[in-house]
Design a protein around this motif. Structure first.
Motif, PDB file in Angstrom:
ATOM      1  N   VAL A   1       0.858  -1.188   0.000  1.00 50.72           N
ATOM      2  CA  VAL A   1       0.000   0.000   0.000  1.00 50.72           C
ATOM      3  C   VAL A   1       0.892   1.235   0.000  1.00 50.72           C
ATOM      4  CG1 VAL A   1      -1.760   1.301   1.238  1.00 50.72           C
ATOM      5  CG2 VAL A   1      -1.845  -1.208   1.222  1.00 50.72           C
ATOM      6  N   LEU A   2       0.678   2.141  -0.961  1.00 48.92           N
ATOM      7  CA  LEU A   2       1.545   3.310  -1.120  1.00 48.92           C
ATOM      8  C   LEU A   2       0.905   4.622  -0.693  1.00 48.92           C
ATOM      9  CD1 LEU A   2       3.013   2.480  -4.653  1.00 48.92           C
ATOM     10  CD2 LEU A   2       3.931   1.864  -2.410  1.00 48.92           C
ATOM     11  N   SER A   3      -0.425   4.719  -0.845  1.00 51.87           N
ATOM     12  CA  SER A   3      -1.085   5.966  -0.469  1.00 51.87           C
ATOM     13  C   SER A   3      -2.562   5.691  -0.197  1.00 51.87           C
ATOM     14  CB  SER A   3      -0.933   7.029  -1.568  1.00 51.87           C
ATOM     15  OG  SER A   3      -1.298   8.305  -1.067  1.00 51.87           O
ATOM     16  N   SER A   4      -3.230   6.692   0.383  1.00 55.21           N
ATOM     17  CA  SER A   4      -4.624   6.524   0.796  1.00 55.21           C
ATOM     18  C   SER A   4      -5.431   7.763   0.409  1.00 55.21           C
ATOM     19  CB  SER A   4      -4.684   6.316   2.311  1.00 55.21           C
ATOM     20  OG  SER A   4      -6.008   6.289   2.772  1.00 55.21           O
ATOM     21  N   TYR A   5      -6.659   7.547  -0.063  1.00 48.46           N
ATOM     22  CA  TYR A   5      -7.529   8.644  -0.496  1.00 48.46           C
ATOM     23  C   TYR A   5      -8.914   8.461   0.118  1.00 48.46           C
ATOM     24  CZ  TYR A   5      -3.764   8.299  -3.900  1.00 48.46           C
ATOM     25  OH  TYR A   5      -2.536   8.169  -4.485  1.00 48.46           O
ATOM     26  N   PRO A   6      -9.069   8.791   1.411  1.00 49.66           N
ATOM     27  CA  PRO A   6     -10.333   8.566   2.117  1.00 49.66           C
ATOM     28  C   PRO A   6     -11.527   9.258   1.466  1.00 49.66           C
ATOM     29  CG  PRO A   6      -8.577   9.062   3.668  1.00 49.66           C
ATOM     30  CD  PRO A   6      -8.030   9.330   2.302  1.00 49.66           C
ATOM     31  N   SER A   7     -11.305  10.427   0.875  1.00 44.04           N
ATOM     32  CA  SER A   7     -12.430  11.165   0.305  1.00 44.04           C
ATOM     33  C   SER A   7     -13.081  10.420  -0.852  1.00 44.04           C
ATOM     34  CB  SER A   7     -11.975  12.550  -0.173  1.00 44.04           C
ATOM     35  OG  SER A   7     -10.987  12.424  -1.178  1.00 44.04           O
ATOM     36  N   ARG A   8     -12.298   9.611  -1.544  1.00 43.90           N
ATOM     37  CA  ARG A   8     -12.890   8.820  -2.625  1.00 43.90           C
ATOM     38  C   ARG A   8     -12.926   7.329  -2.294  1.00 43.90           C
ATOM     39  NH1 ARG A   8      -7.583   9.784  -6.079  1.00 43.90           N
ATOM     40  NH2 ARG A   8      -6.792   7.641  -6.311  1.00 43.90           N
ATOM     41  N   GLY A   9     -12.517   6.979  -1.077  1.00 49.34           N
ATOM     42  CA  GLY A   9     -12.615   5.599  -0.627  1.00 49.34           C
ATOM     43  C   GLY A   9     -11.713   4.635  -1.365  1.00 49.34           C
ATOM     44  N   GLU A  10     -10.456   5.033  -1.602  1.00 50.42           N
ATOM     45  CA  GLU A  10      -9.540   4.190  -2.367  1.00 50.42           C
ATOM     46  C   GLU A  10      -8.134   4.217  -1.767  1.00 50.42           C
ATOM     47  OE1 GLU A  10     -11.553   4.572  -6.810  1.00 50.42           O
ATOM     48  OE2 GLU A  10      -9.783   5.788  -6.322  1.00 50.42           O
ATOM     49  N   LEU A  11      -7.367   3.171  -2.080  1.00 54.11           N
ATOM     50  CA  LEU A  11      -5.956   3.091  -1.732  1.00 54.11           C
ATOM     51  C   LEU A  11      -5.136   2.937  -3.010  1.00 54.11           C
ATOM     52  CD1 LEU A  11      -6.085   0.487   1.208  1.00 54.11           C
ATOM     53  CD2 LEU A  11      -6.057   2.982   1.412  1.00 54.11           C
ATOM     54  N   LEU A  12      -3.872   3.329  -2.929  1.00 59.84           N
ATOM     55  CA  LEU A  12      -2.955   3.144  -4.048  1.00 59.84           C
ATOM     56  C   LEU A  12      -1.944   2.063  -3.687  1.00 59.84           C
ATOM     57  CD1 LEU A  12      -1.681   4.063  -6.778  1.00 59.84           C
ATOM     58  CD2 LEU A  12      -0.276   5.662  -5.436  1.00 59.84           C
ATOM     59  N   SER A  13      -1.708   1.137  -4.634  1.00 58.03           N
ATOM     60  CA  SER A  13      -0.692   0.110  -4.444  1.00 58.03           C
ATOM     61  C   SER A  13       0.213   0.067  -5.670  1.00 58.03           C
ATOM     62  CB  SER A  13      -1.350  -1.260  -4.250  1.00 58.03           C
ATOM     63  OG  SER A  13      -1.817  -1.763  -5.498  1.00 58.03           O
TER      64      SER A  13
END
Length: 428
Positions: free
Chosen positions: A314-326
């Motif tokens: 997991v590299l980053s997190s975007y709570p406002s759009r409900g997604e994670l970056l891997s």
């Protein structure tokens, strides 16, 4: 890859770089053992010899191939010496490895791509010298003419051919009720072709079995495969009444149809084999040693039976759009799909090596070159959030294509400790 093994042997999954492909050796062994034993059980129930031919195209490794043949598997009830390859490189490299190790495991190779054209025939001829049995695939009259023009292969024997039967997927092969099929068999039985070519048998692959949703569906398709090659053999006998059909190998299989052998009730299948088959049955398949989400979607296997997965971070997190970056993008997962949504199911590393149904909270929803976007299967607020830097497993949609993205595979034991590195014979 001895340098990779020396660097990482004894490391745990959590210590490995990402993205990478991991093989759970215990599950790989179990899958290979189960398939070999299912074939052996069917043979005993039918009271006739049934051959198994292992397709090696999923992992393309020597050590994995030897396990598929039954070596190093104490619970396997049979050994086979026959393989199916999708590239000539797989065959050549496997035989080279076998020679270097002074082994004699492989002695029967079929090359599954119908390619009897001038570019490839000399290569096929050279390969024929290296094993006792070597079959090429034919599905065009011109293939026969090309083999005749070339003459006998380097083995000094006649060309041994599998005639590929189309099961309706329109990928390769001929329908046995087509005029092209009849023309091919008529040419095959002509005296000048007989001088250099002999039929080994008929081959069918129910590729459409991958869209099945129950194991009973796949059993029905297995019987369709058997009926197709049996019908093809009968057509050959009608063209040449003196031909001994009992000498023909009737090869059928796909991982979903082969998995139907796990069913307890095989009475209809057994009757078909024992009462109607005019040749010798052979079963072939390959993905079964690994499995993937496409196989899970058929209803024949469970997610915890998969023996391989992609390791990501997991590299980053975007709570406002409900997604994670891997970092599990298209270069590590590809864009393969199935009825299971997304490009892979994410599994916690503490679960992925177990043999019970996995908890599914995240999946890979979108991919670009190196970016994998993870979305929760349920609502964001109901999902266990993954911290940045967390490593996780991704169950791939299609193991054969996914594994082709990696130049080596980490092999781990049931505790997640690296014990080996397998290097595939990739490309052509």
């Amino acid at each position: 890859m001895t340098d990779i093994l020396s660097q990482y042997k004894g490391s745990t999954i959590e210590d490995l770089p990402t993205p990478n492909f991991i093989i759970d050796e215990e599950k790989f062994d179990r899958n290979c053992t189960t398939m070999l034993n299912n074939i052996e059980k069917l043979s005993q129930e039918c009271d006739v010899p049934i051959k198994f031919r292992a397709h090696v195209k999923t992992h393309k490794t020597a050590k994995g191939t030897f396990k598929q043949l039954g070596h190093g598997l104490p619970l396997a009830k049979r050994i086979t010496r026959a393989i199916l390859v999708s590239t000539l490189k797989e065959a050549v490299e496997l035989l080279d490895y076998q020679d270097r190790q002074c082994l004699d495991y492989i002695d029967d190779i079929s090359y599954s791509l119908p390619c009897c054209v001038s570019e490839f025939i000399p290569l096929l001829s050279n390969l024929s010298r290296r094993v006792n049995n070597f079959q090429v695939f034919v599905d065009n009259v011109e293939h026969l003419e090309n083999l005749k023009k070339f003459g006998k292969p380097a083995s000094g024997k006649k060309w041994s051919i599998f005639i590929k039967v189309d099961m309706g997927t329109n990928r390769a092969g001929l329908a046995c009720n087509s005029s092209e099929f009849l023309s091919l068999l008529k040419r095959l039985t002509s005296p000048d072709i007989k001088e250099v070519v002999e039929p080994y048998g008929f081959y069918a692959h129910a590729g459409h079995s991958y869209s099945s949703t129950t194991i009973n569906d796949t059993q029905a398709l297995l019987m369709e495969e058997i009926k197709a090659v049996n019908s093809a053999a009968k057509v050959l006998c009608s063209v040449d009444p003196e031909f001994d059909a009992s000498a023909l190998t009737l090869s059928v299989g796909a991982t979903p149809t082969s998995n139907s052998l796990k069913l307890d009730d095989k009475s209809t299948l057994v009757r078909l084999i024992t009462a109607e088959l005019i040749g010798k049955l052979e079963v072939h398949c390959g993905n079964y040693c690994m499995y993937d989400l496409q196989q899970v979607a058929t209803g024949c296997v469970q997610d915890y039976e998969l023996s391989g997965f992609v390791l990501g971070t997991v590299l980053s997190s975007y709570p406002s759009r409900g997604e994670l970056l891997s970092n599990t993008g298209v270069m590590s997962l590809t864009r393969e799909a199935s009825s299971i949504k997304g490009f892979g199911i994410c599994v916690d590393l503490k679960q992925v090596l177990t043999s019970k149904e996995f908890s599914r909270e995240w999946y890979v929803a979108r991919v670009s070159q190196e970016h994998g976007i993870l979305k929760p299967i349920r609502n964001w607020s109901e999902t266990t959030l993954l911290k940045l830097g967390t490593k996780f497993a991704v169950l791939p949609q299609h193991a054969c294509i996914t594994m082709a993205q990696f130049e080596y595979y980490f092999v781990v034991n049931s505790q997640g400790v690296v014990t080996d590195v397998w290097v595939p014979f990739q490309k052509w």
